[in-house]
Enzyme design. Structure first.
Site, short mmCIF file in Angstrom:
data_model
loop_
_atom_site.label_atom_id
_atom_site.label_comp_id
_atom_site.label_asym_id
_atom_site.label_seq_id
_atom_site.Cartn_x
_atom_site.Cartn_y
_atom_site.Cartn_z
N ASP A 217 0.84 -1.20 0.00
CA ASP A 217 0.00 0.00 0.00
C ASP A 217 0.88 1.25 0.00
OD1 ASP A 217 -2.74 1.12 0.32
OD2 ASP A 217 -1.93 1.87 2.21
N GLU A 268 14.87 -14.68 -0.83
CA GLU A 268 15.15 -15.81 0.07
C GLU A 268 14.00 -16.82 0.09
OE1 GLU A 268 16.17 -14.40 3.95
OE2 GLU A 268 17.35 -12.73 3.16
#
Length: 543
Positions: A217, A268
């Site tokens: 957002d 990751e």
């Protein structure tokens, strides 16, 4: 009399959507946006919840989307539809708990669906523990995590809230604090390292629970001008996005370092992604947020804000393709969301608005890149009329009723044609927003059995998009001729076209191969020519 198209017209150079590796599912995905509070209520309290959504996952798999993005599920102060977050590593009790979200992710994975969460890094709730500590002690470490200014007669600068009025409010002891949205949403100060560190923990918390990424957002916010200088102008909601008039408030260069770090974290966790809400007028600036070491995508809102005409739509498409091509990122197309009136209403309402919305859906789903589909748009929902006394949106409340607000696109989802439209169990509490009396006419149960329904149009389009990879990942060329817009997508094995008649007269499309799908049954074929009625679209393969 129908007009016949010729080969003349305005065109743009073809743009290639790079082929997606399996781990890059997001490059051509169709992502279904779930406004959680309005999707499905499992316990009868009138509020949608995670268990209700979990029960409806088979519907999303049947529809054929690839992923779902859930609007904020966190504990919230309730001032802005969940975007005023109290705790980023928890679930609002109205929606369930963390175990419910984990179960949702597991069920979605079994159905071939990915789950993307909303994360809100620009501001917190005023009830967040940090802000409460800062109110109690101006000298505590938490106070440095917000933008405070000493007591004075006037606010520190001329910045305005997007929800109306000044962007500065006073604390009980007279200090000023910044809120670019509602006063209950104090902006975070990302120049304090503690803010970044805490959000990195939040990302890992949810990634460890199997989510496939985050919609970010206000991704163009976070950093503000360090000197808090006045803005040179005032943002107008009619613009495509923020520009130089808001130079001190948005799009500060330091924000890109945040996304580089967040990208490292996502790397990751293979197969995860970040998509940013970047409401800037300059699409080249929007695209910079999707450079290879930043977010994977940044949403393109041009179609969402364009009027129904070929020039506006062609420019919206070609400019996005050109801009995102410079950084090697796919375009993320948006036609509807929880912040804008429904397409049926935006495009004229009634039968005309419905026809245009159906045509626009085929256009968006034909374009190379990903598509974000807002819950209920596949049903052809119009913007609902909400009585003033029932409205919850701070835009309506803070504007003194001069702006209607966004409640009308957040009405509960109609699942069946009963009085409660299947949103809640029988004998449930009243829904959190009132459901219009005629809402059942749009219900999923009614539309599934009608072959020509808007729901089945979307389902067929999503299936064909998978069967014909030129849609979603082809090399696109955009052209216009009068009121007709054509997008030609060349893939490795075939070429397909989406032709949209945005005018008031039927046109004849020549050199037409087989018709894959049309937005209306009134499309007629004669030899190698297709008669395309006003406000309609057709998918064609090359002859």
């Amino acid at each position: 009399m129908a007009r016949r198209l010729t080969s003349a017209g305005i065109s743009t150079r073809p743009q290639l959507a790079p082929a997606a590796a399996p781990s890059e599912w997001w490059r051509s995905a169709v992502v279904y946006q779930v406004y959680l509070r309005s999707f499905a209520d499992s316990d009868g309290d009138g509020i949608g919840d995670l268990t209700g959504l979990r029960q409806r996952l088979p519907y999303l798999a049947w529809l054929g989307v690839d992923a779902l993005w859930i609007n904020p599920h966190y504990p919230s102060g309730g001032a802005d539809g969940g975007y005023d977050v109290i705790d980023y590593r928890a679930v609002d009790p109205d929606y369930g708990d963390v175990a419910d979200l984990e179960a949702l992710v597991d069920d979605a994975r079994r159905l071939g669906l990915r789950v993307v969460l909303d994360v809100v890094p620009n501001h917190t709730s005023d009830r967040h523990a940090w802000f409460q500590a800062a109110l109690a002690d101006p000298h505590c470490p938490e106070a440095a995590r917000y933008h405070f200014a000493p007591p004075s007669e006037e606010p520190p600068n001329n910045w305005q809230s997007l929800f109306g009025g000044p962007a500065w409010s006073r604390t009980p002891d007279g200090r000023w604090y910044l809120h670019l949205f509602a006063p209950e949403q104090p902006d975070l100060n990302w120049r304090d390292p503690a803010v970044a560190a805490d959000f990195e923990e939040t990302l890992r918390f949810w990634l460890d629970r199997g989510v496939s990424g985050f919609r970010v957002d206000v991704a163009y916010g976070l950093y503000k001008d360090a000197a808090l200088r006045d803005n040179p102008g005032v943002y107008a909601p009619t613009l495509f996005g923020h520009g130089p008039e808001q130079a001190m408030t948005w799009n500060q260069p330091e924000v890109h370092d945040v996304w580089r770090r967040w990208r490292e974290i996502c790397d990751e966790y293979p197969g995860t992604m970040l998509v940013g809400e970047v409401c800037l007028a300059d699409l080249e600036q929007v695209a910079l947020y999707s450079r290879p070491d930043e977010m994977h995508q940044s949403l393109s809102f041009r179609l969402l804000k364009s009027p129904w005409d070929t020039t506006s739509f062609a420019e919206a498409i070609s400019s996005a393709l050109d801009s995102f091509a410079t950084v090697g990122a796919p375009v993320s197309w948006v036609l509807g969301n929880h912040d804008k009136d429904r397409q049926v209403t935006r495009f004229g309402g009634g039968a005309v608005g419905r026809a245009r919305a159906r045509a626009a859906a085929l256009l968006m789903l034909a374009l190379p890149g990903s598509a974000y589909l807002y819950a209920g748009d596949e049903l052809g929902l119009p913007q609902a009329t909400v009585p003033d006394e029932a409205k919850r949106d701070p835009i309506f409340l803070r504007s003194g009723g001069t702006r209607s607000g966004r409640d009308g696109c957040r009405i509960p989802m109609p699942w069946n044609a009963t009085s409660g439209v299947g949103f809640s169990p029988d004998a449930a509490a009243d829904p959190w927003l009132p459901i219009p009396a005629d809402w059942g006419r749009y219900a999923v149960s009614r539309q599934t059995s009608r072959s020509g329904s808007t729901l089945n149009l979307h389902r067929r389009a999503l299936a064909l998009r998978k069967e014909h990879p030129a849609f979603g990942s082809g090399r696109a060329t955009v052209s216009t001729q009068g009121d007709v817009l054509t997008v030609r997508c060349a893939g490795d094995d075939e070429t397909v076209r989406c032709v949209v008649n945005m005018g008031a007269e039927t046109v004849l499309v020549g050199d037409a191969g087989p018709v894959l799908l049309a937005s209306t049954a009134r499309v007629r074929r004669s030899g190698d020519t297709v008669a395309l009625p006003p406000n309609s679209a057709v998918w064609l393969t090359e002859s």
